[in-house]
Design a protein around this motif. Structure first.
Motif: not given
Length: 354
Positions: A98-112, A316-323
């Protein structure tokens, strides 16, 4: 009908050579993907800074109870090897965290974000290949003449100009001064996004029968595709010229000329096919680079692609998002290189027999 291949003595490998070649390349890509997960995880955890403070804010980070809940929720209190095993296990289930910036799952963010980048990358690479191969071939055939000098100068200029500067100039001239291009984004404010099927607005609008939305989406693609094409064309023109010049000196091309074959046949059937391997390598690298997101170009045009998402996650040092971005980019390069390697084997039988 083709007779089945007899068993070859001496331990020769059965099966079609291309099938064996493809299986080796796919296996290598899978092993490399495992390496990508390890490198991405290791590098992300070596980044200096406190991800807890970046995610919670300094006031919340001063509260030990809040910090404890956060680290427990995201597994940051566990040893790194255990975090890595958990991370790989989640990946196998399609869970990037889960992204600590958008609070959405990283998968859904990347899907967008990924379809937005694919739209401009695909448009840019198609135009670049058509223009770059044509100009590079002309430059090689006109070697030492005025056309060759002009095309080499233009391609060098395209490579030398930074893409972010080119994006700013194109934005200022074509939007601000001439009003020939839209300002930013994927659609105008009075248009709604088409029903999502692929995430590509141009494709989805056509599937929904919304021609006006398709035209508006194509209009918004114009500036970012133009900027990325100008840079990639310069790269391809120089490589195609060099590759074609090497092929023109080959004996089989001279023999084709001696037979009196038409120039068009020599170019398409002999010259371009002989030069296709090095050109294909550059096209694959350029396409991978475009798909991995051009951060500055997307930022200039407010394009919500993977480059903009990577910048947001990193700042924003969002580690799940960066990974998630790191894994996506690694996967893109592996798939593009795999496709290029398979095309190598298709175009040149010597490659798959090596």
């Amino acid at each position: 009908m083709r007779a089945p291949s007899p068993a070859v003595p001496g331990g020769a490998r059965p099966g079609h050579p291309f099938a064996r070649y493809a299986a080796r390349r796919i296996l290598t890509s899978l092993l490399l993907m495992v390496g990508v997960t390890f490198v991405t995880f290791a590098l992300t955890n070596l980044v200096p800074g406190d991800p807890v403070a970046a995610a919670l804010g300094q006031r919340a980070a001063d509260d030990p109870a809040t910090v404890a809940r956060f680290t427990q929720e995201y597994g940051l209190d566990k040893p790194l090897p255990q975090q890595y095993v958990t991370y790989v296990g989640n990946l196998l289930h399609g869970d990037l965290g889960v992204s600590t910036t958008t609070h959405n799952s990283v998968t859904s963010d990347l899907r967008e974000a990924l379809p937005a980048t694919i739209e401009i990358a695909f448009g840019a690479i198609v135009l670049s290949v058509i223009i770059g191969v044509t100009l590079g071939t002309i430059a090689a055939y006109r070697r030492g003449r005025t056309a060759d000098h002009v095309l080499r100068l233009v391609s060098l200029a395209g490579l030398s100009v930074p893409t972010f500067w080119l994006a700013l100039v194109a934005y200022y001239v074509l939007y601000f001064k001439m009003h020939l291009a839209p300002s930013s984004g994927r659609l105008s404010a009075d248009f709604n996004a088409p029903p999502q099927v692929t995430g590509l607005y141009t494709v989805d609008s056509l599937l929904a029968g919304q021609l006006d939305t398709f035209l508006d989406a194509a209009w918004h693609l114009m500036l970012p595709v133009l900027v990325l094409t100008l840079y990639t064309v310069g790269l391809l023109t120089r490589f195609v010229r060099t590759a074609v010049l090497e092929v023109l000196d080959q004996d089989y091309v001279r023999a084709a000329r001696a037979k009196g074959l038409p120039t068009r046949t020599i170019v398409t059937s002999y010259v371009l096919r002989g030069a296709s391997i090095p050109v294909l390598t550059v096209v694959g690298l350029a396409f991978g680079s475009l798909l991995s997101g051009t951060v500055l170009v997307e930022s200039v045009f407010s394009w919500p692609g993977i480059g903009s998402y990577a910048y947001q996650a990193a700042s924003h040092l969002d580690l799940p998002g960066v990974m998630g971005v790191g894994l996506t980019i690694g996967l893109i390069y592996l798939l593009v290189n795999l496709a290029v390697d398979l095309l190598y084997g298709f175009l040149d039988p010597r490659v798959r027999l090596a």
